[in-house]
Design a protein around this motif. Structure first.
Motif, PDB file in Angstrom:
ATOM      1  N   GLU A 245       1.117  -1.235  -0.216  1.00 57.72           N
ATOM      2  CA  GLU A 245       0.002   0.127   0.053  1.00 57.72           C
ATOM      3  C   GLU A 245       0.933   1.464  -0.252  1.00 57.72           C
ATOM      4  N   LYS A 246       1.128   2.065  -1.309  1.00 52.99           N
ATOM      5  CA  LYS A 246       1.470   3.415  -1.145  1.00 52.99           C
ATOM      6  C   LYS A 246       0.893   4.278  -2.647  1.00 52.99           C
ATOM      7  N   THR A 247       1.083   5.146  -2.012  1.00 55.88           N
ATOM      8  CA  THR A 247       0.512   6.325  -2.476  1.00 55.88           C
ATOM      9  C   THR A 247       2.506   7.232  -3.735  1.00 55.88           C
ATOM     10  N   THR A 248       1.716   7.990  -4.928  1.00 59.50           N
ATOM     11  CA  THR A 248       3.367   9.000  -4.808  1.00 59.50           C
ATOM     12  C   THR A 248       2.488  10.289  -4.822  1.00 59.50           C
ATOM     13  N   ALA A 249       3.692  11.240  -4.596  1.00 63.62           N
ATOM     14  CA  ALA A 249       3.489  12.635  -4.640  1.00 63.62           C
ATOM     15  C   ALA A 249       4.204  12.695  -4.785  1.00 63.62           C
TER      16      ALA A 249
ATOM     17  N   GLY B 164       2.711  -3.782   4.524  1.00 61.61           N
ATOM     18  CA  GLY B 164       2.773  -4.935   4.425  1.00 61.61           C
ATOM     19  C   GLY B 164       4.005  -5.376   5.544  1.00 61.61           C
ATOM     20  N   ILE B 165       4.299  -4.777   6.366  1.00 62.90           N
ATOM     21  CA  ILE B 165       5.379  -5.511   7.459  1.00 62.90           C
ATOM     22  C   ILE B 165       4.325  -4.824   8.958  1.00 62.90           C
ATOM     23  N   LYS B 166       3.954  -5.026   9.718  1.00 57.14           N
ATOM     24  CA  LYS B 166       3.433  -5.042  10.773  1.00 57.14           C
ATOM     25  C   LYS B 166       4.455  -4.907  12.065  1.00 57.14           C
ATOM     26  N   THR B 167       4.286  -4.332  12.437  1.00 64.19           N
ATOM     27  CA  THR B 167       4.702  -3.502  13.911  1.00 64.19           C
ATOM     28  C   THR B 167       4.733  -2.995  15.330  1.00 64.19           C
ATOM     29  N   LEU B 168       4.858  -3.384  16.242  1.00 67.58           N
ATOM     30  CA  LEU B 168       4.164  -3.049  17.717  1.00 67.58           C
ATOM     31  C   LEU B 168       4.739  -1.431  18.106  1.00 67.58           C
TER      32      LEU B 168
ATOM     33  N   LYS C 298      16.793  14.883  -6.223  1.00 72.37           N
ATOM     34  CA  LYS C 298      15.836  14.602  -7.394  1.00 72.37           C
ATOM     35  C   LYS C 298      14.676  16.059  -7.853  1.00 72.37           C
ATOM     36  N   PRO C 299      14.970  15.526  -9.240  1.00 75.73           N
ATOM     37  CA  PRO C 299      14.401  17.201  -9.398  1.00 75.73           C
ATOM     38  C   PRO C 299      13.573  17.830  -8.864  1.00 75.73           C
ATOM     39  N   ALA C 300      12.896  18.814  -8.615  1.00 76.47           N
ATOM     40  CA  ALA C 300      11.684  19.270  -7.875  1.00 76.47           C
ATOM     41  C   ALA C 300      10.816  18.747  -8.371  1.00 76.47           C
ATOM     42  N   ASP C 301       9.807  19.106  -9.176  1.00 75.15           N
ATOM     43  CA  ASP C 301       8.346  17.646  -9.966  1.00 75.15           C
ATOM     44  C   ASP C 301       8.464  16.697  -9.885  1.00 75.15           C
ATOM     45  N   GLU C 302       9.886  15.996  -9.871  1.00 72.68           N
ATOM     46  CA  GLU C 302       9.297  14.290 -10.075  1.00 72.68           C
ATOM     47  C   GLU C 302       8.307  14.128  -8.834  1.00 72.68           C
ATOM     48  N   THR C 303       8.031  12.741  -9.045  1.00 65.46           N
ATOM     49  CA  THR C 303       6.994  11.837  -8.074  1.00 65.46           C
ATOM     50  C   THR C 303       7.930  11.144  -7.126  1.00 65.46           C
ATOM     51  N   VAL C 304       7.387  10.354  -5.959  1.00 61.13           N
ATOM     52  CA  VAL C 304       8.140   9.778  -5.437  1.00 61.13           C
ATOM     53  C   VAL C 304       7.218   8.476  -4.690  1.00 61.13           C
ATOM     54  N   GLU C 305       7.278   7.675  -4.755  1.00 59.30           N
ATOM     55  CA  GLU C 305       6.046   6.822  -3.952  1.00 59.30           C
ATOM     56  C   GLU C 305       6.221   7.399  -2.291  1.00 59.30           C
ATOM     57  N   VAL C 306       5.056   7.506  -1.507  1.00 56.38           N
ATOM     58  CA  VAL C 306       5.168   7.574  -0.214  1.00 56.38           C
ATOM     59  C   VAL C 306       4.084   6.579   0.268  1.00 56.38           C
ATOM     60  N   PRO C 307       4.394   5.845   1.313  1.00 56.15           N
ATOM     61  CA  PRO C 307       3.876   4.323   2.575  1.00 56.15           C
ATOM     62  C   PRO C 307       2.699   4.804   2.501  1.00 56.15           C
TER      63      PRO C 307
ATOM     64  N   GLY D 223       6.169  13.497   7.049  1.00 55.15           N
ATOM     65  CA  GLY D 223       5.707  12.649   7.083  1.00 55.15           C
ATOM     66  C   GLY D 223       6.242  11.514   6.223  1.00 55.15           C
ATOM     67  N   PHE D 224       5.703  10.971   5.383  1.00 52.40           N
ATOM     68  CA  PHE D 224       6.242   9.206   5.013  1.00 52.40           C
ATOM     69  C   PHE D 224       6.949   9.208   3.625  1.00 52.40           C
ATOM     70  N   VAL D 225       8.185   9.047   2.975  1.00 43.89           N
ATOM     71  CA  VAL D 225       8.959   8.513   2.105  1.00 43.89           C
ATOM     72  C   VAL D 225       9.370   7.151   1.950  1.00 43.89           C
ATOM     73  N   VAL D 226       8.940   6.424  -0.004  1.00 42.02           N
ATOM     74  CA  VAL D 226       9.542   5.710   0.467  1.00 42.02           C
ATOM     75  C   VAL D 226      11.095   5.637  -0.265  1.00 42.02           C
ATOM     76  N   ILE D 227      12.127   5.155   0.217  1.00 45.00           N
ATOM     77  CA  ILE D 227      13.998   5.763  -0.283  1.00 45.00           C
ATOM     78  C   ILE D 227      14.076   4.352  -0.711  1.00 45.00           C
ATOM     79  N   ASP D 228      14.311   3.803  -1.375  1.00 44.49           N
ATOM     80  CA  ASP D 228      15.540   2.199  -1.916  1.00 44.49           C
ATOM     81  C   ASP D 228      14.754   1.224  -1.607  1.00 44.49           C
ATOM     82  N   GLY D 229      13.365   1.569  -1.940  1.00 45.68           N
ATOM     83  CA  GLY D 229      11.902   0.135  -1.345  1.00 45.68           C
ATOM     84  C   GLY D 229      11.964   0.428  -0.003  1.00 45.68           C
ATOM     85  N   VAL D 230      13.080   1.515   1.106  1.00 46.66           N
ATOM     86  CA  VAL D 230      12.350   1.366   2.443  1.00 46.66           C
ATOM     87  C   VAL D 230      11.342   2.703   3.419  1.00 46.66           C
TER      88      VAL D 230
END
Length: 129
Positions: free
Chosen positions: A2-6, A121-125, A59-68, A15-22
């Motif tokens: 589950e992720k979206t783009t921004a 998909g990763i669950k944590t307490l 990255k260029p400022a107008d590029e999209t990135v994944e957000v979890p 906020g949150f972002v996905v970097i190198d799949g993390v």
């Protein structure tokens, strides 16, 4: 997953972002313009949600990135087995085991309600702020 783009320049600290799949929590966003005809660049510094490692991307400022998408869910503690807790989700009643983080070792008791987080998909307490 589950992720979206921004757009990268619209990310905010906290906020949150996905970097190198993390999945990571954003600490700092810097936008810089370069030269007369250069495109604006954006640097994002972030910390991994699960491993606490620092990561950054440029990255260029107008590029999209994944957000979890971080979902906080309610659960009941079924049993404590050493460093693991058996947890039952209070919405779909699925049962699974999670590692108990240091800050919750003495606080978690069988039969009590708690919250867990699900990110990519990763669950944590572990508390995700």
């Amino acid at each position: 997953m589950e992720k979206t783009t921004a757009v990268i320049k619209e990310l905010k600290p906290g906020g949150f972002v996905v970097i190198d799949g993390v999945p990571c929590r954003v600490e700092k966003v810097q936008v810089s313009t370069s030269g007369k005809h250069g495109a604006a660049k954006c640097r994002v510094d972030a910390i991994g949600l699960f491993d606490e490692r620092r990561r950054s991307i440029v990255k260029p400022a107008d590029e999209t990135v994944e957000v979890p998408i971080v979902s906080k869910r309610r659960a009941q503690v079924i049993a404590i087995m050493g460093d693991k807790a058996q947890i039952m989700d209070l919405e779909d009643y699925s049962i699974f085991e999670l590692d108990i983080p240091e800050e919750k070792k003495d606080k978690l008791k069988p039969g009590e309600e708690t919250f867990y987080y699900e990110v990519l998909g990763i669950k944590t307490l572990k508390e995700i702020k």
